[in-house]
Design an enzyme around this catalytic site. Sequence first.
Site, short mmCIF file in Angstrom:
data_model
loop_
_atom_site.label_atom_id
_atom_site.label_comp_id
_atom_site.label_asym_id
_atom_site.label_seq_id
_atom_site.Cartn_x
_atom_site.Cartn_y
_atom_site.Cartn_z
N CYS A 22 79.78 -1.31 -53.07
CA CYS A 22 79.09 -0.03 -52.91
C CYS A 22 79.61 0.98 -53.94
O CYS A 22 80.83 1.10 -54.12
CB CYS A 22 79.37 0.48 -51.49
SG CYS A 22 78.78 2.13 -51.17
N CYS A 69 79.85 1.99 -45.32
CA CYS A 69 79.23 3.32 -45.12
C CYS A 69 77.73 3.22 -44.90
O CYS A 69 77.06 4.25 -44.74
CB CYS A 69 79.54 4.24 -46.29
SG CYS A 69 78.61 3.87 -47.79
N HIS A 88 65.70 -5.49 -35.50
CA HIS A 88 66.87 -6.16 -36.08
C HIS A 88 66.92 -6.04 -37.60
O HIS A 88 67.59 -6.84 -38.26
CB HIS A 88 66.90 -7.63 -35.65
CG HIS A 88 67.13 -7.81 -34.18
ND1 HIS A 88 66.80 -8.96 -33.48
CD2 HIS A 88 67.66 -6.95 -33.25
CE1 HIS A 88 67.11 -8.80 -32.20
NE2 HIS A 88 67.64 -7.60 -32.03
N GLN A 144 61.47 -8.45 -33.30
CA GLN A 144 62.88 -8.79 -33.54
C GLN A 144 63.01 -9.47 -34.90
O GLN A 144 64.11 -9.73 -35.37
CB GLN A 144 63.38 -9.75 -32.46
CG GLN A 144 63.35 -9.17 -31.06
CD GLN A 144 63.55 -10.25 -30.01
OE1 GLN A 144 64.67 -10.64 -29.69
NE2 GLN A 144 62.46 -10.76 -29.46
N CYS A 172 81.67 3.87 -51.85
CA CYS A 172 82.95 3.68 -51.15
C CYS A 172 83.65 2.37 -51.47
O CYS A 172 84.74 2.11 -50.97
CB CYS A 172 82.74 3.80 -49.64
SG CYS A 172 82.02 2.31 -48.91
N GLY A 213 56.50 -15.30 -28.38
CA GLY A 213 57.35 -16.09 -29.28
C GLY A 213 58.80 -15.68 -29.31
O GLY A 213 59.44 -15.76 -30.35
#
Length: 249
Positions: free
Chosen positions: A144, A127, A116, A98, A147, A184
């Site tokens: 970006c 996008c 993650h 994670q 876009c 953990g």
Amino acid sequence: MLEKLCNLVKSCHKAVVLTGAGISAESGVPTFRGKEGLWGRFRAEELATMEAFMANPKIVWEWYNWRRELMGGVKPNPGHLALVELANHFGSFTLVTQNVDGLHRAAGSTEVLELHGNINRNKCVKCSAPYEESDIDPDRIPKCSRCGGQIRPDVVWFGEMLPGEVIDTAFRRSEEAELFFSIGTSAIVHPAASLPITAKHCGATLVEINPEETPLSGLADIRIAERSGEFLPRLLEAIRSGIGSGEKG
Ligand code: BJW
Ligand code: ZN
């Protein structure tokens, strides 16, 4: 306990390891929750969301830049390194994390399923196009080129889907696992926290390594209430010295 675990390592072919922030704690990376769990003044639930980014992208970027700097200066610890060697003891070994700190790869683990994302990557908020420049000025957040959307860290926030292929593979391997280590993690954030539960329901032996109890502790077949950076090297040493009598069938 150590002998029992050595026997399991020797007799099982398919293993899955799920790690959380606790495995990086001994490298100096703070955890999210628990006694030492303080990422500054903020909780993940307050900043790791699209709502927080839309409301105040500058604060969110300041938090991520601060964490990037901290994570850039740390090294893998004996827990990360032990997992590299542990992999060699199984026919199939899947490392699912994670964590966004990249420390498993830095340690030498080759195939790592990052559920993650990774804190060192950026993408477009609209996008999802990757953005290669890594330094972000919170006062001048880049846009970006495709876009015009704002650039954000390429991590998974609350309410967002995990990368499809990564989570699908993690579930598939968990269903097939004979041995599952949860290391953990507070085991409260889903769907990651569903992986050990799935593995257990499909017949795996569940091992939890965490100094503190978690919602998973009652389900665990073996609970090791120790720090991973201390316990995992001891486990490796015990395996190397031939403790236990199990054999791969
Ligand atoms: C040591 C140690 C040492 C210390 N050795 N150990 C089902 C049920 C309920 C809720 C949900 C559900 N499905 C989905 C949800 C909602 C939500 C969720 O789970 N919420 C919970 C809080 C209840 N999940 C999501 O939103 C996920 N998306 C999703 O499900 O999409 C589909 C969907 C969308 C919309 C609606 C419904 C479904 C996304 C979750 C994304 C989590 N993102 C973060 C931030 C990542 C980016 C960043 O880093 O900035 O991920 S939050 C944060 O928590 C981070 C971590 O990866 C994650 C887990 O934390 P972790 O690793 O367990 O750390 P800690 O600090 O909690 O625990 C550390 C542990 O280590 C402690 O136990 C210590 O004791 C231990 N420790 N030192 C060993 N030396
Ligand atoms: Zn875009």
